[in-house]
Design a protein around this motif. Structure first.
Motif, mmCIF file in Angstrom:
data_model
loop_
_atom_site.group_PDB
_atom_site.id
_atom_site.type_symbol
_atom_site.label_atom_id
_atom_site.label_comp_id
_atom_site.label_asym_id
_atom_site.label_seq_id
_atom_site.Cartn_x
_atom_site.Cartn_y
_atom_site.Cartn_z
ATOM 1 N N VAL A 180 0.846 -1.201 0.000
ATOM 2 C CA VAL A 180 0.000 0.000 0.000
ATOM 3 C C VAL A 180 0.880 1.249 0.000
ATOM 4 C CG1 VAL A 180 -1.956 -1.083 1.214
ATOM 5 C CG2 VAL A 180 -0.272 0.210 2.517
ATOM 6 N N MET A 181 0.335 2.337 -0.548
ATOM 7 C CA MET A 181 1.066 3.605 -0.638
ATOM 8 C C MET A 181 0.231 4.695 0.015
ATOM 9 S SD MET A 181 2.011 5.729 -4.115
ATOM 10 C CE MET A 181 2.970 4.456 -4.860
ATOM 11 N N ARG A 182 0.884 5.524 0.860
ATOM 12 C CA ARG A 182 0.183 6.715 1.388
ATOM 13 C C ARG A 182 0.729 7.928 0.660
ATOM 14 N NH1 ARG A 182 1.510 6.714 6.739
ATOM 15 N NH2 ARG A 182 2.866 8.512 6.393
ATOM 16 N N VAL A 183 -0.170 8.786 0.193
ATOM 17 C CA VAL A 183 0.246 9.822 -0.729
ATOM 18 C C VAL A 183 -0.604 11.074 -0.515
ATOM 19 C CG1 VAL A 183 -1.327 8.925 -2.517
ATOM 20 C CG2 VAL A 183 0.675 10.151 -3.219
ATOM 21 N N GLN A 184 -0.018 12.250 -0.779
ATOM 22 C CA GLN A 184 -0.829 13.465 -0.768
ATOM 23 C C GLN A 184 -1.668 13.515 -2.058
ATOM 24 O OE1 GLN A 184 2.286 16.523 -0.070
ATOM 25 N NE2 GLN A 184 0.980 17.225 1.601
ATOM 26 N N ALA A 185 -2.823 14.174 -1.964
ATOM 27 C CA ALA A 185 -3.805 14.086 -3.056
ATOM 28 C C ALA A 185 -3.347 14.752 -4.344
ATOM 29 C CB ALA A 185 -5.126 14.712 -2.614
ATOM 30 N N GLY A 186 -2.374 15.679 -4.266
ATOM 31 C CA GLY A 186 -1.948 16.400 -5.458
ATOM 32 C C GLY A 186 -0.851 15.691 -6.251
#
Ligand SMILES: Cc1cc2nc3c(=O)[nH]c(=O)nc-3n(C[C@H](O)[C@H](O)[C@H](O)COP(=O)(O)OP(=O)(O)OC[C@H]3O[C@@H](n4cnc5c(N)ncnc54)[C@H](O)[C@@H]3O)c2cc1C
Length: 440
Positions: free
Chosen positions: A86-92
């Protein structure tokens, strides 16, 4: 806050223009987004939320006096959990950035579309983007495990879970995915990664009639199963124009009424060329297809995709266009396409009408143009009337935004529209977030 605001923040790929916003913010993190939203909520100001501005429904286009929140600076890949995938990422972060980061970590992010270099994963979630891998991996909704959202009053809702299942009540992510920024601003996401697929094998097949498209799809699903990775159809006029606007030659007889790009991929290390060849040889013998070219190299695969992904050139060449993103059960597609094509040709003989799209997931795109401004509404009416009574949708993947709002009742019944209205009233009673999108 910039002054004056650059032109690129005033429209999206739909070309719609509504006015001059009064403020533009490009926050760097969630707390900055929340602070802007709190201030707008207190003073009853309207916010327009912007991702990569590749939307085709005008949802990110601001009106006079709006406060624009553009997420392009919130583009950090925060973490990749290699154990979970899984990857956690900012929406932009752009879709391409996410795909590359997943690949660098030995994983694969399957959502893919032509606008990958500019569209953002927050925008993809807000529109529940589809693209060319839905057949195998589903839409964006199927690739998002958790979201963080700034609500209309500026509160931050943290549902950044990496759990595949969680039945402790309603799952908040499903309120926001596909809500087009009307219920909350998605600021961070947890994305589900997939094991990388094997090398692609691709073919372009020519078909004698539109009904054969669905029958070939059934045959390929039954013979290739999970290896079927993409199934993209193109009308003859789409192929002709695409060939003339790109430098790619047609690999099959260009006078065939329909063509389809088929891609198959197995698991890592597995080649599937023989299976694809066998499936298509059977289809040729059976009369489902009349001609077929199989890619002999990766550059052939790329050329096939180039032919299919010439939509930016087609849109520019035929503008001003009216664009459709319909979805229909397979059994209704031949009648719909034949009727719409005949009526458009009769009523607008000087325009071109090109059918194409992700037929593997019931999605038909139509680009028609050039049209005069005063004819555009009639073009919409003509096409949407043909959807009625066939369990179709006016938006399979692009969203409703402003442009498709007048036609929502063609696809949602009164009870569904009232439910959407109740959700908006409950979550954003002051109409702060993206007012006027999807519903009035
Ligand atoms: C060449 C081309 C090919 C395309 N192909 C496809 C395709 O195959 N499949 C497909 O589904 N789409 C396709 N699109 C349409 C478009 O790329 C998608 O709709 C994409 O998901 C939009 O993302 P974006 O970041 O550009 O959003 P924007 O255009 O900036 O915004 C779209 C909507 O989402 C809202 N929004 C944006 N970011 C957020 C956020 N973080 N939180 C809340 N709301 C937000 C906006 O207010 C707006 O209502 C294509 C577009 C182009 C130009």
């Amino acid at each position: 806050v910039n002054s004056p605001i650059e032109d690129r923040f005033l429209t999206d790929w739909s070309g719609l223009r509504r006015g001059a916003p009064s403020e533009l913010h490009r926050p760097a993190d969630t707390s900055e987004v929340a602070a802007i939203v709190r201030r707008c909520h207190a003073s009853h100001r309207s916010i327009t939320v912007q991702g990569g501005l590749t939307g085709l429904a005008g949802g990110a286009v601001p009106a006079d006096g709006d406060v624009v929140i553009n997420l392009e600076r919130m583009n950090r890949i925060e973490d990749i959990d290699d154990l979970e995938g899984v990857m956690r990422v900012q929406a932009g972060a752009t879709l391409e950035q996410v795909q590359s980061a997943a690949a660098a970590a030995g994983w694969y992010f399957p959502v893919d579309l032509g606008a990958r270099g500019s569209c953002q994963v927050g925008g993809n979630a807000a529109t529940n983007a589809g693209g060319q891998r839905v057949l195998r991996y589903g839409t964006m909704r199927d690739s998002v495990l958790g979201v963080e959202v700034v609500l209309a009053d500026g509160k931050v809702l943290d549902s950044l879970t990496c759990l595949v299942k969680n039945s402790a009540g309603l799952d908040p992510r499903f309120l926001f995915i596909g809500s087009e920024g009307t219920l909350g601003i998605i600021t961070r996401l947890v994305l589900k990664l997939q094991p990388p697929p094997g090398p692609p094998s691709a073919a372009i097949a020519a078909l004698p009639d539109v009904a054969s498209l669905a029958r070939l799809l059934r045959h390929l699903k039954q013979t290739l199963g999970g290896m079927l990775h993409a199934y993209e159809f193109m009308s003859r006029r789409f192929v002709e124009l695409s060939v003339s606007l790109t430098s790619v030659g047609s690999p099959v007889d260009p006078s065939a009424p329909w063509a389809v790009l088929v891609e198959a991929r197995g698991v890592q290390g597995q080649t599937v060329e023989e299976s694809l060849q066998a499936a298509l040889a059977f289809a040729l013998e059976d009369g489902l297809i009349s001609d077929c070219a199989i890619a002999a190299s990766l550059s052939d695969v790329e050329a096939f995709w180039r032919l299919r992904q010439s939509t930016p050139e087609l849109l520019t060449h035929l503008k001003p266009t009216v664009n459709f993103d319909c979805g229909l059960p397979l059994r209704h597609i031949p009648g719909f396409v034949d009727r719409v094509d005949a009526r458009l040709r009769e009523r607008f003989p000087a325009a071109q009408h090109l059918f194409f799209g992700h037929l593997g997931d019931n999605n038909i795109h139509l680009v028609t143009g050039p049209h005069r401004e005063e004819d555009m509404h009639s073009v919409d009416e003509l096409v949407y009337r043909e959807l009625e009574g066939h369990q179709g949708t006016i938006s399979a993947e692009h969203g409703i935004g402003f442009i498709k709002k007048p036609f929502l009742a063609h696809t949602r019944c009164a009870a569904q529209i009232e439910l959407l209205r109740s959700l908006k009233r409950a979550l954003d009673p002051r109409q702060v977030l993206n007012p006027g999108r999807v519903l009035d």
